[in-house]
Motif scaffolding. Sequence first.
Motif, mmCIF file in Angstrom:
data_model
loop_
_atom_site.group_PDB
_atom_site.id
_atom_site.type_symbol
_atom_site.label_atom_id
_atom_site.label_comp_id
_atom_site.label_asym_id
_atom_site.label_seq_id
_atom_site.Cartn_x
_atom_site.Cartn_y
_atom_site.Cartn_z
ATOM 1 N N GLU A 86 42.474 46.882 40.927
ATOM 2 C CA GLU A 86 42.028 45.591 40.397
ATOM 3 C C GLU A 86 40.783 45.770 39.539
ATOM 4 N N THR A 94 40.840 42.708 37.031
ATOM 5 C CA THR A 94 41.250 41.451 37.662
ATOM 6 C C THR A 94 40.354 41.142 38.860
ATOM 7 N N PRO A 146 37.036 40.598 39.144
ATOM 8 C CA PRO A 146 36.175 39.414 39.022
ATOM 9 C C PRO A 146 36.949 38.099 39.136
ATOM 10 N N ILE A 147 38.156 38.077 38.615
ATOM 11 C CA ILE A 147 38.920 36.832 38.684
ATOM 12 C C ILE A 147 39.241 36.503 40.135
ATOM 13 N N LEU A 148 39.620 37.528 40.875
ATOM 14 C CA LEU A 148 39.963 37.299 42.281
ATOM 15 C C LEU A 148 38.722 36.836 43.043
ATOM 16 N N LEU A 149 37.577 37.445 42.745
ATOM 17 C CA LEU A 149 36.358 37.083 43.465
ATOM 18 C C LEU A 149 35.825 35.727 43.035
ATOM 19 N N ALA A 150 36.281 35.246 41.888
ATOM 20 C CA ALA A 150 35.833 33.918 41.451
ATOM 21 C C ALA A 150 36.663 32.815 42.098
ATOM 22 N N THR A 151 37.664 33.170 42.871
ATOM 23 C CA THR A 151 38.416 32.165 43.620
ATOM 24 C C THR A 151 37.694 31.927 44.944
ATOM 25 N N PRO A 152 37.984 30.795 45.596
ATOM 26 C CA PRO A 152 37.262 30.536 46.849
ATOM 27 C C PRO A 152 37.782 31.322 48.050
ATOM 28 N N LEU A 153 38.578 32.356 47.821
ATOM 29 C CA LEU A 153 39.026 33.175 48.949
ATOM 30 C C LEU A 153 37.812 33.813 49.628
ATOM 31 N N ARG A 197 32.583 28.050 43.581
ATOM 32 C CA ARG A 197 33.803 28.659 43.049
ATOM 33 C C ARG A 197 34.948 27.645 42.988
ATOM 34 N N PHE A 201 43.466 29.151 45.573
ATOM 35 C CA PHE A 201 42.604 27.977 45.620
ATOM 36 C C PHE A 201 43.082 27.005 46.692
#
Lengths: 570, 308
Positions: free
Chosen positions: A401, A406, A408-415, B73, B102
Motif C-alpha cells: 500500500e 494507497t 494515506p488514503i486508507l489512513l484518511a478513512t475513519p477506520l 476523518r 466509512f
Amino acid sequence: MSAGLTDILSVAPRLSWLTGPIFDKELRVSSRRRRNYVLRSVYVALLSVFILYVWFATVSFGRAASPAVFQVSRMARVGKNVITAIIWFQFVAAQLIAIVMLSTSISGEIRQRTLSVLMTTPINSLQIVMGKLLSQLLQTVLLLGISLPLLAIVRIFGGVPWDYVVSSLCITLTAAVFAGSLSLLMSITSRQAYTVVLTIVTGYLIVFGVLPSLIGLLSPGARGFFESIAFQGNPFMTMLMRTYVMLALPGRAGTFSSWPLHCAIMLGATAGVVALAVWRVRKIALSKAFGGGKGQSNPAEMGKPASRRRRRRAALPIRRVDGPPVVWKEMRKPFSRRGKRVIILYAVLAGMILVSFVPMLFTGRGRGGAGYALFYYLVSGFSLIAIVRLAVLSAASITSEKEASTWPILLATPLDDAEILRGKAIAAFRRNVPLLAALVLLHIAIRLFMRFGGPSALYSWLYLIPEVITLAGTVVLVIGLGLYFGIRLKSTNAAVAATVGVYVGLAYFCCGMFSNLLLYPLLLRGGGGPGRRLYMLVSLTRTVFVGLAYAGLGILALRRARRRLRYSVF
Amino acid sequence: MIKTQNLSKNYGDLTAVGNLNLTIEQGDIFGFIGPNGAGKTTTMRILVTLLEPTHGTAFINGLDVRKHGKKVRRLVGYMPDFMGVYDDLKVFEYLEFFAAAFSIERRKRKGIVEGVLELTDLQSKQSATVDSLSRGMQQRLGLARVLIHDPKVLILDEPASGLDPRARIEIRELLRELKRMGKTIMISSHILSELEEICDHIGIIEHGRMVFSGTLADIRPHLGIQSKVRVKVTANQDKAVELLSALPPIREVEVVDDYISVTFHEGKEGDGLIARSLVEAKFDLVSLQPEQLKLDDAFLQLTKGMVH
Ligand SMILES: Nc1ncnc2c1ncn2[C@@H]1O[C@H](COP(=O)(O)OP(=O)(O)OP(=O)(O)O)[C@@H](O)[C@H]1O
Ligand SMILES: [Mg+2]
C-alpha cells in the motif's frame, strides 16, 4: 574495503568489452548502499555465533561423553569441526547472498524504467547481464574473504588437509555463481525479490534435496549409478562427499564424486543460464521500448503482455463488500500474481509427497535414513514456504500500500488503527490456511507412516501437541513481525527480509542452538531409562514454552505496530 | 470551517510550514497556491490528520485535528497529490470498499456508489479494473471516492493535474455543483487560471508562510495594482489618446499594438467616463475592455520563485 574497491575499479576497464559501464556504475552505487554494510555486519555476527556454538557443542559433548580420552584428541577434533562449520556456513551463506543480491538486478531496472533507456545506448544486453552479475558476485566474494583469516587461524589446530579447504572454496564459488545467475534470470520476470528468493530456494530443496532422497528410496539396486549422476551436478552432495572424506566417515560406497568435474558442470550450467538471461533481457527491453503502448505505465505488469491479464480480470463479476472491509480487500487479492505457475509448483510438491509415501505404505516402514531425510526435507521445505509466505502476506499487505501510495488514503478513512491491523492479520492468516493445514497433515503423516514402535510411538504422538502449539505461536509471531516491519519500513523487500531474518534469528539461534546446548548434558548423562524420560519431558516443555514465547513476542510486535502505525505515513 | 493557528511543521532543519494562519469559511472554495515545495501538501496532510504538526493547531468544524482524528476523518474527503489505486479491484468494488471503510451500511452502499459514479461520469467503467483506467479516469475515480461519504469538507491536492482540457472543465463544473451543495472546498493547483474562475478566496504560500490570503478583488489593492482598460477606436487613434490623457481619473495612456491601454489612478474606475467622452467626441468606439488582473501576475509578484 573501499581501497580494495578502487583497486578493482582501476582493473575494470580492461574487462569493459564484457561488462561495459554497468559494472563500474554498480560498484560505485553498491559501495554507497547501507544494505551492504548491514549485510557484512550480519554475516560476521552470524559466523561468530555459529563458530562459538560449534565450539561449545563439540567441547561439552566431548567432555560429557568420554572425559579421559577427550584431552588427547581434543584440539584436532575441535579444529576439524570448526573448519567444517565455517566452510558449510560459507557455502550456504554465499549462495543465499548471491541469490538475494541479484534478485532485483533486472526488475529494478525495469521498475525504474531505465532498462529501455539502457537499450538505446551502445551498451548491449550481454554487458548489462555480465555487469550486474559480476559486480554483485564481487560483493559476495569480498564477503567470503572476511572468513578466510579465520580458516587460516583454525588450521593451526591441525588435522585439516589443505585440499579440503581449496576444493570446498571452489565448490562454494561455482555454486554461488550459479545461484546468482539463476537469480538474475528470474529477476527478469519477477517483480519482487522475495518471489525470486523463495522460488529458487524451493527449487533447490526439490532438486537438490527431495530428488536425491527419492532416488535413494526408489531405486535401491542401481543406487550407486543413479546417485553418481544425480550427485555430480549437486553442489550440496559434492560438498557432503568432500566433508565425509575429510572427516574419514564411511560416506557412501559405490558413489562416484569428483569435485573438479562438478565445478566444471556448474560453470557450464551458469554459462547456459547467462545466455538465456541475455536473450530474455533483449526481448523484454525491446518489447518495453517499442511494443508497449500506453498501458505499460504500470510496473506491476512488467514482463508480460498486460492486456491479456487485464481482459481476464475484467471478465470476472463484481463482488460486493462483505464483513470488515480490510479483510475483504486483502482476500480479494489473487492467490498469486503468477497464478498458474505457483499452483503448478504446489501440485508438483504434493505429487512428490504422494510418491514418497507410496513405497513406505507397501514396504511397511520408511527405509530408515532415506525416509527420514525425505520427510525432513519436506517438512522443512513446507515450513519455510509457509513462514515466508506468511511473512510476505503480512508485511506486503502494508508495504505494498505504501509502494502504491494507497496507504494515506486508507489512513484518511475513519477506520481504527487496530481495525486495520486486525484486518490485515486475519487476512494474512486466512490466505495461508491451506499451507498451514498441509503442514499439520504432514506432521501427522510422518507419525502414521513411520510407525514407531513401543514407548516412542506414544511419545511421538504426544509430541504433536507441542508441535502444533509451536506452529500456532510461530504464526502469531511471523504475522506480528511482518505487520510491524511493514509499518516501520518502506519497501516490501526490506520488510520481508527483516521479518524472515528476525524470525530465523530467534528460532535458530536463540531457541534452537542455545537450548540445545543446555539439553546436551541432560541427554548424555541419562543414557536410558528415567534419564531419557526426563530428557523427553524437558524437551517437550521446552517446545511448549517456545510456542508460548513466540505467541507472546508476536502480540508484543502487533502492539508496537499499532502504536507506530501513523508515525511514518509518507 | 477550517482554521489553523500558528501551524508549523519542521523536517529537521527545514521548515516546511511555519506559523501558518488561515481561515476558510463554510461554503467557500479556497484556492491554495504557491511554488513547488512551498508547503501546500504538508499543510493539507496536517489538516487530514496524516501528519502531526510540530507546533500549532488546526481545527476543522471546530474539532482539533490532533485530538479528534477519527471525527475529523469522517468530516473530510481528502484527495492526495499522488493517488494510488488498488490494482486488484474493480471500480465499483473500489468505491464500495471505501464506503464500507466509512461504515456506511451495506444496503445503502450500492445506491451511493452508483450516485457518485454518475456524478463523476464513470458509470460505463464500473466493472473495469482500476488499473486499466487512464490517468484522467483514475483522477475522476479519486474524486468519486472523496465524495463517497458525503463529506462536509473537501481537501483536494492538485485534483486537475494530468487531466485533459475537457475533463478539467468538467471538474470545475463538479466543484461548482459541490459548492452549491454547501461543501467547503480547499483546493491546490498550479493552473492558476482555473482557480481564478471558481475560487472565492485564495491563499498564496511560499516557504511555508502565507504571503497573501483573501479574495481575488483584495489582491489588487494589496499589490498596489491599478485597474486598466483597453480601448479600441476605428480611426484617429492619436486624437483619442490626447483626449483621454486630459481626463482627470486617468493616470497613464499608451498605445499598444492596435489598441490604447488606459491606466486609472488607484481605486478609481472610469469605464463609463471613457465611453461617454469618446462617443461625445464622435469617435467610433469599437471595444472597451477591462484588462483582467491575471492571477499569474499576482503570483509572480508575490512569490520570489525560489524553490527549496
Ligand atoms: N517527508 C519529508 N521529509 C523531509 N522533507 C519533506 C518531507 N515532505 C516534504 N518535505 C519538504 O517540505 C517542503 C514542503 O513540501 P510540500 O510537499 O508541502 O510542498 P508543495 O507546496 O506541496 O509542493 P508542490 O507544489 O511541488 O507539490 C519541501 O521543501 C519538501 O522538500
Ligand atoms: Mg504538493
